[in-house]
Design a protein around this motif. Structure first.
Motif, PDB file in Angstrom:
ATOM      1  N   VAL A 107       0.843  -1.204   0.000  1.00 20.87           N
ATOM      2  CA  VAL A 107       0.000   0.000   0.000  1.00 20.87           C
ATOM      3  C   VAL A 107       0.877   1.253   0.000  1.00 20.87           C
ATOM      4  O   VAL A 107       0.653   2.191  -0.778  1.00 20.87           O
ATOM      5  CB  VAL A 107      -0.941   0.006   1.218  1.00 20.87           C
ATOM      6  CG1 VAL A 107      -1.716   1.321   1.284  1.00 20.87           C
ATOM      7  CG2 VAL A 107      -1.911  -1.177   1.155  1.00 20.87           C
ATOM      8  N   GLU A 108       1.878   1.278   0.861  1.00 22.48           N
ATOM      9  CA  GLU A 108       2.741   2.463   0.959  1.00 22.48           C
ATOM     10  C   GLU A 108       3.517   2.695  -0.327  1.00 22.48           C
ATOM     11  O   GLU A 108       3.721   3.838  -0.736  1.00 22.48           O
ATOM     12  CB  GLU A 108       3.707   2.307   2.144  1.00 22.48           C
ATOM     13  CG  GLU A 108       3.030   2.228   3.502  1.00 22.48           C
ATOM     14  CD  GLU A 108       2.055   3.371   3.734  1.00 22.48           C
ATOM     15  OE1 GLU A 108       2.388   4.530   3.410  1.00 22.48           O
ATOM     16  OE2 GLU A 108       0.941   3.093   4.246  1.00 22.48           O
ATOM     17  N   ALA A 109       3.953   1.624  -0.984  1.00 19.27           N
ATOM     18  CA  ALA A 109       4.710   1.774  -2.227  1.00 19.27           C
ATOM     19  C   ALA A 109       3.880   2.466  -3.303  1.00 19.27           C
ATOM     20  O   ALA A 109       4.408   3.229  -4.117  1.00 19.27           O
ATOM     21  CB  ALA A 109       5.186   0.409  -2.718  1.00 19.27           C
ATOM     22  N   ARG A 110       2.571   2.217  -3.299  1.00 19.82           N
ATOM     23  CA  ARG A 110       1.712   2.780  -4.344  1.00 19.82           C
ATOM     24  C   ARG A 110       1.447   4.274  -4.154  1.00 19.82           C
ATOM     25  O   ARG A 110       0.895   4.925  -5.048  1.00 19.82           O
ATOM     26  CB  ARG A 110       0.394   2.010  -4.396  1.00 19.82           C
ATOM     27  CG  ARG A 110       0.545   0.602  -4.953  1.00 19.82           C
ATOM     28  CD  ARG A 110       1.044   0.620  -6.377  1.00 19.82           C
ATOM     29  NE  ARG A 110       1.186  -0.725  -6.942  1.00 19.82           N
ATOM     30  CZ  ARG A 110       1.571  -0.963  -8.180  1.00 19.82           C
ATOM     31  NH1 ARG A 110       1.870   0.040  -8.990  1.00 19.82           N
ATOM     32  NH2 ARG A 110       1.683  -2.192  -8.614  1.00 19.82           N
ATOM     33  N   LEU A 111       1.837   4.809  -3.027  1.00 20.17           N
ATOM     34  CA  LEU A 111       1.744   6.256  -2.844  1.00 20.17           C
ATOM     35  C   LEU A 111       2.588   6.976  -3.884  1.00 20.17           C
ATOM     36  O   LEU A 111       2.232   8.060  -4.359  1.00 20.17           O
ATOM     37  CB  LEU A 111       2.203   6.624  -1.428  1.00 20.17           C
ATOM     38  CG  LEU A 111       2.101   8.082  -1.011  1.00 20.17           C
ATOM     39  CD1 LEU A 111       0.649   8.546  -1.006  1.00 20.17           C
ATOM     40  CD2 LEU A 111       2.715   8.283   0.370  1.00 20.17           C
ATOM     41  N   PHE A 112       3.705   6.366  -4.260  1.00 16.01           N
ATOM     42  CA  PHE A 112       4.593   6.970  -5.262  1.00 16.01           C
ATOM     43  C   PHE A 112       3.860   7.205  -6.580  1.00 16.01           C
ATOM     44  O   PHE A 112       4.123   8.199  -7.281  1.00 16.01           O
ATOM     45  CB  PHE A 112       5.805   6.060  -5.483  1.00 16.01           C
ATOM     46  CG  PHE A 112       6.783   6.581  -6.500  1.00 16.01           C
ATOM     47  CD1 PHE A 112       7.765   7.486  -6.136  1.00 16.01           C
ATOM     48  CD2 PHE A 112       6.708   6.179  -7.825  1.00 16.01           C
ATOM     49  CE1 PHE A 112       8.655   7.985  -7.080  1.00 16.01           C
ATOM     50  CE2 PHE A 112       7.587   6.669  -8.772  1.00 16.01           C
ATOM     51  CZ  PHE A 112       8.570   7.574  -8.396  1.00 16.01           C
TER      52      PHE A 112
END
Length: 284
Positions: A107-112
């Motif tokens: 989930v956090e990676a997709r913030l990029f």
């Protein structure tokens, strides 16, 4: 398997058939009893990956990501049953004792993806791929064969980076129209380009060299995945979509700057045949 799990799995499969045909086919080639959990994992990943396509500004995208953060933290909003992907994911986590940390990192990676910041270095790209495609292979492996998944973590890591590189190559025309750039600036600098020059698309020779180098990075990890060892037959379905990376990387290396404008994806029939062939030979 409960009827509810079966129903959620079917809905996840329907979603994948619409938005991620390759992973839909990979599900169909997976053991039937594991299919609902695998479909839920793939649908979860697909929902994260398409957020940028569904929003015009980063803030609504961040709100969508927060929904998944809260779900994984046990603070879901409303009835989880109303969202078959969320319900299917939670059921898969419980049944197969899947670790939460890699799902949360995904989930956090997709913030990029919501912003247009460039990837600075090769290491940043590998980290992004590791938390998305590589993690998805490993989680699928835990559903299929937990013991063998642990033994093939290195294969999954490198295969996921190769798969991500190939996927980003296929998305280059779309990313360029948006002003997004996933080729590391470190790589562009090595061939005499910067972000603006690459997105402008005018220096075809240097752009071709950059794309060839980017494809080379993917091929390097693909070779490392091959050397790390073939997965067992029970684990092989986790790698089905990763086996589609090689022809894209090869085509990109030949196409050069034309990769900015051309669709380098092999036909659906060729992709299906490659997945079937992988199940027989287990060679990425």
């Amino acid at each position: 398997m409960t009827q509810e799990a079966s129903d959620n799995g079917a809905i996840c499969l329907d979603l994948l058939r619409e938005i991620d045909r390759d992973r839909y086919l990979a599900c169909l080639l997976s053991p039937a009893d594991k299919r609902p959990a695998i479909a839920a994992l793939y649908a979860f990943s697909a929902e994260l990956a398409r957020i940028r396509d569904l929003v015009r500004e980063p803030l609504p995208g961040e709100i969508r990501l927060q929904y998944w953060r809260d779900l994984l933290d046990g603070k879901g909003h409303g009835s989880t049953e109303a969202n078959p992907v969320a319900a299917g994911l939670l059921a898969a986590i419980e049944r197969y004792r899947l670790p939460l940390a890699p799902l949360q990192a995904m989930v956090e990676a997709r913030l990029f993806d919501l912003y247009d910041d460039p990837i600075e270095t090769r290491g940043m790209l590998e980290g992004y791929a590791g938390e998305t495609a590589s993690a998805l292979i490993q989680l699928t492996g835990l559903v299929l064969d937990p013991a063998d998944a642990a033994r093939h973590a290195e294969t999954a890591g490198h295969a996921g980076i190769a798969q991500t590189t190939a996927g980003l190559i296929l998305l280059m025309p779309l990313h360029r129209r948006r002003g997004q750039l996933y080729l590391p600036l470190q790589l562009l600098s090595a061939v005499g380009l910067d972000r603006e020059a690459f997105l402008a698309g005018e220096d075809r020779q240097r752009i071709g060299a950059a794309i060839e180098a980017f494809a080379g990075l993917g091929r390097e990890h693909l070779e490392k995945a091959r050397r790390a060892g073939r997965p067992s037959p029970s684990l092989a379905p986790a790698f089905l979509t990763a086996t589609l990376a090689a022809p894209v990387l090869d085509r990109a290396a030949r196409a050069g700057a034309d990769g900015l404008d051309r669709d380098l994806r092999p036909s659906q029939l060729r992709r299906q045949w490659r997945m079937l062939r992988f199940l027989m030979l287990r060679r990425l």
